[in-house]
Design a protein around this motif. Structure first.
Motif, PDB file in Angstrom:
ATOM      1  N   GLY A  67      -4.644   6.375  -0.262  1.00  0.00           N
ATOM      2  CA  GLY A  67      -4.003   6.094   0.682  1.00  0.00           C
ATOM      3  C   GLY A  67      -3.288   7.087   1.356  1.00  0.00           C
ATOM      4  N   ARG A  74       0.857  -0.754   0.286  1.00  0.00           N
ATOM      5  CA  ARG A  74      -0.032   0.172  -0.070  1.00  0.00           C
ATOM      6  C   ARG A  74       1.103   1.020   0.307  1.00  0.00           C
ATOM      7  NH1 ARG A  74      -0.495   4.421   2.996  1.00  0.00           N
ATOM      8  NH2 ARG A  74      -0.083   3.050   4.503  1.00  0.00           N
ATOM      9  N   ILE A  79      -7.283  -0.688  -0.996  1.00  0.00           N
ATOM     10  CA  ILE A  79      -5.918  -0.858  -2.175  1.00  0.00           C
ATOM     11  C   ILE A  79      -5.194  -2.427  -1.888  1.00  0.00           C
ATOM     12  CG2 ILE A  79      -3.451   0.153  -2.454  1.00  0.00           C
ATOM     13  CD1 ILE A  79      -4.462   2.853  -1.385  1.00  0.00           C
ATOM     14  N   GLU A  80      -4.893  -2.527  -0.623  1.00  0.00           N
ATOM     15  CA  GLU A  80      -4.716  -3.689  -0.413  1.00  0.00           C
ATOM     16  C   GLU A  80      -5.298  -4.963  -1.511  1.00  0.00           C
ATOM     17  OE1 GLU A  80      -4.332  -3.665   3.661  1.00  0.00           O
ATOM     18  OE2 GLU A  80      -2.449  -1.992   3.946  1.00  0.00           O
ATOM     19  N   HIS A  86      -7.511   2.357   2.319  1.00  0.00           N
ATOM     20  CA  HIS A  86      -6.296   1.562   2.752  1.00  0.00           C
ATOM     21  C   HIS A  86      -7.088  -0.522   2.529  1.00  0.00           C
ATOM     22  CE1 HIS A  86      -3.294   3.700   5.362  1.00  0.00           C
ATOM     23  NE2 HIS A  86      -3.939   5.184   4.434  1.00  0.00           N
TER      24      HIS A  86
END
Length: 71
Positions: free
Chosen positions: A38, A28, A48-49, A45
């Motif tokens: 992020g 991230r 995105i992860e 977050h």
């Protein structure tokens, strides 16, 4: 396909996050450095992860999930 915002704080779309991942970002933090997603409140977050962890063919599905959550 219409782009959806993953990171509202920095107006970063799912396609921009995918480009960062395809360009080699594997965490991230690396995505944040590559495209800004992020880098503020942290709400994105998890998404995105998930995009980082997803096999390439699931990235499109993750984008659809973002659209569904935004609706």
């Amino acid at each position: 396909m219409q782009a959806m915002f993953v990171c509202v704080c920095h107006a970063v779309t799912d396609s921009q996050v995918r480009e960062a991942i395809e360009g080699g970002a594997s965490t991230r933090e690396e995505v944040t450095r590559a495209c800004g997603a992020g880098g503020d409140c942290g709400t994105c977050h998890g998404q995105i992860e998930e995009m980082i962890d997803a096999p390439r063919e699931q990235l499109v599905a993750a984008s659809a999930l973002v659209r569904h959550r935004a609706a």
